[in-house]
Scaffold this active site. Structure first.
Site, mmCIF file in Angstrom:
data_model
loop_
_atom_site.group_PDB
_atom_site.id
_atom_site.type_symbol
_atom_site.label_atom_id
_atom_site.label_comp_id
_atom_site.label_asym_id
_atom_site.label_seq_id
_atom_site.Cartn_x
_atom_site.Cartn_y
_atom_site.Cartn_z
ATOM 1 N N ARG A 122 53.846 55.159 33.333
ATOM 2 C CA ARG A 122 53.404 53.927 32.649
ATOM 3 C C ARG A 122 53.152 52.781 33.619
ATOM 4 O O ARG A 122 53.179 51.613 33.241
ATOM 5 C CB ARG A 122 54.385 53.486 31.565
ATOM 6 C CG ARG A 122 54.555 54.514 30.473
ATOM 7 C CD ARG A 122 55.121 53.884 29.210
ATOM 8 N NE ARG A 122 55.206 54.886 28.168
ATOM 9 C CZ ARG A 122 56.232 55.698 28.013
ATOM 10 N NH1 ARG A 122 57.272 55.606 28.806
ATOM 11 N NH2 ARG A 122 56.223 56.577 27.044
ATOM 12 N N LYS A 144 40.041 46.454 38.889
ATOM 13 C CA LYS A 144 39.326 47.441 38.071
ATOM 14 C C LYS A 144 39.594 48.821 38.662
ATOM 15 O O LYS A 144 39.335 49.056 39.847
ATOM 16 C CB LYS A 144 37.822 47.171 38.076
ATOM 17 C CG LYS A 144 37.398 46.052 37.135
ATOM 18 C CD LYS A 144 35.887 45.983 37.029
ATOM 19 C CE LYS A 144 35.459 44.861 36.093
ATOM 20 N NZ LYS A 144 33.988 44.673 36.093
ATOM 21 N N GLU A 186 26.534 44.181 48.611
ATOM 22 C CA GLU A 186 27.530 43.464 47.801
ATOM 23 C C GLU A 186 27.890 42.123 48.444
ATOM 24 O O GLU A 186 28.199 41.155 47.754
ATOM 25 C CB GLU A 186 28.809 44.305 47.625
ATOM 26 C CG GLU A 186 28.604 45.615 46.849
ATOM 27 C CD GLU A 186 28.615 45.429 45.328
ATOM 28 O OE1 GLU A 186 28.685 44.292 44.835
ATOM 29 O OE2 GLU A 186 28.531 46.463 44.618
ATOM 30 N N LYS A 228 35.379 36.369 45.115
ATOM 31 C CA LYS A 228 35.810 37.299 44.064
ATOM 32 C C LYS A 228 37.175 36.883 43.519
ATOM 33 O O LYS A 228 37.400 36.906 42.298
ATOM 34 C CB LYS A 228 35.840 38.734 44.586
ATOM 35 C CG LYS A 228 36.301 39.697 43.495
ATOM 36 C CD LYS A 228 35.713 41.046 43.559
ATOM 37 C CE LYS A 228 36.070 41.821 42.291
ATOM 38 N NZ LYS A 228 35.652 43.202 42.323
ATOM 39 N N GLU A 238 37.169 40.079 32.474
ATOM 40 C CA GLU A 238 35.724 39.994 32.229
ATOM 41 C C GLU A 238 35.380 39.622 30.792
ATOM 42 O O GLU A 238 34.603 40.288 30.121
ATOM 43 C CB GLU A 238 35.034 41.309 32.635
ATOM 44 C CG GLU A 238 33.537 41.103 32.875
ATOM 45 C CD GLU A 238 32.860 42.307 33.509
ATOM 46 O OE1 GLU A 238 33.403 42.849 34.491
ATOM 47 O OE2 GLU A 238 31.802 42.697 33.024
ATOM 48 N N ARG A 242 33.373 36.672 34.968
ATOM 49 C CA ARG A 242 33.443 37.810 35.880
ATOM 50 C C ARG A 242 32.175 38.661 35.825
ATOM 51 O O ARG A 242 31.833 39.349 36.785
ATOM 52 C CB ARG A 242 34.692 38.669 35.587
ATOM 53 C CG ARG A 242 34.870 39.786 36.584
ATOM 54 C CD ARG A 242 36.255 40.413 36.545
ATOM 55 N NE ARG A 242 36.344 41.505 37.508
ATOM 56 C CZ ARG A 242 37.453 42.099 37.876
ATOM 57 N NH1 ARG A 242 38.617 41.706 37.391
ATOM 58 N NH2 ARG A 242 37.436 43.090 38.748
ATOM 59 N N ASN A 246 28.284 41.216 38.361
ATOM 60 C CA ASN A 246 27.366 42.328 38.084
ATOM 61 C C ASN A 246 25.911 41.958 38.355
ATOM 62 O O ASN A 246 25.003 42.651 37.904
ATOM 63 C CB ASN A 246 27.527 42.787 36.634
ATOM 64 C CG ASN A 246 28.924 43.315 36.373
ATOM 65 O OD1 ASN A 246 29.518 43.940 37.245
ATOM 66 N ND2 ASN A 246 29.461 43.031 35.203
ATOM 67 N N HIS A 249 23.287 44.622 38.834
ATOM 68 C CA HIS A 249 23.866 45.912 38.438
ATOM 69 C C HIS A 249 23.189 46.563 37.234
ATOM 70 O O HIS A 249 23.253 47.775 37.086
ATOM 71 C CB HIS A 249 25.370 45.768 38.179
ATOM 72 C CG HIS A 249 26.183 45.687 39.448
ATOM 73 N ND1 HIS A 249 26.049 44.667 40.365
ATOM 74 C CD2 HIS A 249 27.128 46.515 39.955
ATOM 75 C CE1 HIS A 249 26.880 44.862 41.366
ATOM 76 N NE2 HIS A 249 27.552 45.982 41.153
ATOM 77 N N HIS A 253 22.279 50.282 37.926
ATOM 78 C CA HIS A 253 22.833 51.440 37.208
ATOM 79 C C HIS A 253 21.722 52.329 36.662
ATOM 80 O O HIS A 253 21.851 53.559 36.641
ATOM 81 C CB HIS A 253 23.791 50.984 36.110
ATOM 82 C CG HIS A 253 25.091 50.457 36.667
ATOM 83 N ND1 HIS A 253 25.959 49.659 35.967
ATOM 84 C CD2 HIS A 253 25.650 50.610 37.892
ATOM 85 C CE1 HIS A 253 26.997 49.354 36.720
ATOM 86 N NE2 HIS A 253 26.837 49.913 37.901
ATOM 87 N N HIS A 267 25.150 53.175 45.976
ATOM 88 C CA HIS A 267 25.397 52.090 45.018
ATOM 89 C C HIS A 267 24.992 50.722 45.593
ATOM 90 O O HIS A 267 24.279 49.943 44.942
ATOM 91 C CB HIS A 267 26.872 52.087 44.601
ATOM 92 C CG HIS A 267 27.211 50.940 43.695
ATOM 93 N ND1 HIS A 267 26.772 50.851 42.393
ATOM 94 C CD2 HIS A 267 27.910 49.796 43.917
ATOM 95 C CE1 HIS A 267 27.195 49.720 41.851
ATOM 96 N NE2 HIS A 267 27.888 49.063 42.758
HETATM 97 N N1 GLY Z 1 32.758 45.009 40.704
HETATM 98 C C1 GLY Z 1 32.716 44.039 39.693
HETATM 99 C C2 GLY Z 1 34.057 43.541 39.276
HETATM 100 O O1 GLY Z 1 35.039 43.838 39.909
HETATM 101 O O2 GLY Z 1 34.152 42.852 38.289
#
Ligand code: GLY
Length: 370
Positions: A122, A144, A186, A228, A238, A242, A246, A249, A253, A267
């Site tokens: 957990r 993430k 990035e 960031k 997000e 946040r 993207n 993106h 994608h 990517h």
């Molecule tokens: N890679 C985008 C984020 O971490 O929100």
């Protein structure tokens, strides 16, 4: 020499250390987190071959024993099967609730090992030691974690913040130029989305940092991570801001899906092309002057990066096909496509009501140049 960026998230706050020689210092830096001197490392076969011995020596120097699981390199590792393998290995090696797991690799390993840590017993703490530029400036920071599903990328996962991130700039020296430049996509994204001064700095220093200047690399990673961290502090899960991370993106994608997530398009390369397309869309919508997308493209081109759809080898679907792939993206909300557009370099915003005919036109024209 290293610098630190703090990600402020109350009891889940942590430092991102950025600098040279951090792998050799990993033991001393991680030791304060440990209740007993042992660590489980999840890595991939390539990183293990290049850097595992150095990491384990750095841990031993502080009296920390470690065992490592090396998974296959590549995106296919972000699967249920490899997640199961990692979790069962961690249990087999008796990783307990108060232990720490180390994710040692690029974005794939960081996402998978972070998710394994999130669900093991957990939730156990984990340390990110990112070994690619992309992972250092993006995926290792912000919590993430996850794996891919047959339905799409990153569709299974959790927010689970690391307890520490060690971004050792020296390991970037073992990246191929292509992988380094993909990560740079990035880095450029941060200037494009929120800091024209940083983009200006990159225009001046990008070529030297790509050529290997370590001080410039530290500074580029520091500024990216600071941006960031600031965004994640304000919007960890997000709900709003946040999403600016993207930028590029939605296009990226679709292009990744169209190229089968293969070597044809990395990517970060897709992010760079996607940023150029997002700025072109913004100009056509009258949000910014036509010189703005030209400036974006000029910098990416000067860096020797992929900029146009013409730079992607092999065939691509037509504009309609690419739009259909965009519609499968997880950034679709209430059936509407979400784009990050910009009023200027450094002034991005979330747009939910974009006229798809304009996007279709941008894609058709870009495809016609192939
Ligand atoms: N890679 C985008 C984020 O971490 O929100």
């Amino acid at each position: 020499m290293s610098v630190a960026v703090r990600v402020e998230l109350g009891p889940r706050s942590y430092d991102v250390a950025i600098g040279r020689g951090l792998i050799a210092e990993a033991g001393a830096r991680i030791a304060p987190l440990l209740t007993r001197p042992r660590l489980a490392i999840v890595t991939d076969a390539r990183v293990a071959g290049l850097h595992l011995r150095a990491l384990q020596a750095g841990l031993s120097a502080a009296g920390i024993e470690s065992e490592a699981l090396a998974l296959p390199e590549g995106e296919a590792t972000k699967s249920w099967a490899e997640l199961e393998r990692a979790v069962e290995w961690l249990l087999e090696h008796k990783v307990e609730r108060r232990d720490v797991v180390v994710a040692f690799g690029g974005g794939v390993i960081g996402d998978l090992a972070g998710f394994a840590a999130a669900i093991l017993r957990r939730g156990v703490r984990f340390v990110q030691i990112p070994t690619t530029l992309l992972a250092q400036v993006d995926s290792s920071v912000g919590g993430k974690t996850g794996i891919n599903s047959t339905h799409g990328k990153n569709l299974v996962g959790a927010f689970h913040q690391p307890a520490l991130v060690l971004a050792d700039i020296d390991v970037l020296g073992t990246l191929t130029p292509r992988d380094f430049l993909a990560g740079y996509g990035e880095v450029a994204k941060y200037g494009l989305l929120g800091d024209e001064g940083f983009f200006d700095w990159l225009e001046r220093h990008g070529p030297a940092l790509a050529a290997g200047d370590a001080d410039l690399r530290v500074e580029a990673v520091r500024r990216s991570v600071q941006m960031k961290a600031d965004i994640v502090t304000r919007d960890e899960t997000e709900q709003g801001e946040r999403a600016l991370l993207n930028l590029g993106h939605t296009f990226c994608h679709a292009l990744e899906a169209a190229t089968g997530y293969s070597d044809r398009l990395l990517h970060g390369e897709g992010v760079a092309i996607g940023c150029a397309l997002a700025f072109e869309t913004s100009a056509r919508l009258g949000l910014c002057a036509q010189e703005v997308p030209s400036r974006v493209r000029a910098h990416l081109r000067a860096m020797g990066m992929k900029v146009d759809l013409a730079d992607i080898p092999g065939s691509l679907p037509d504009a309609e096909g690419l739009l259909a792939l965009m519609a499968q993206d997880k950034k679709v909300q209430d059936g509407r496509l979400r784009f990050i557009l910009a009023r200027e370099i450094g002034q991005a915003f979330v747009a939910d009501d974009v006229d798809l005919d304009v996007v279709r036109g941008v894609l058709s024209d870009a495809l016609a140049q192939r």
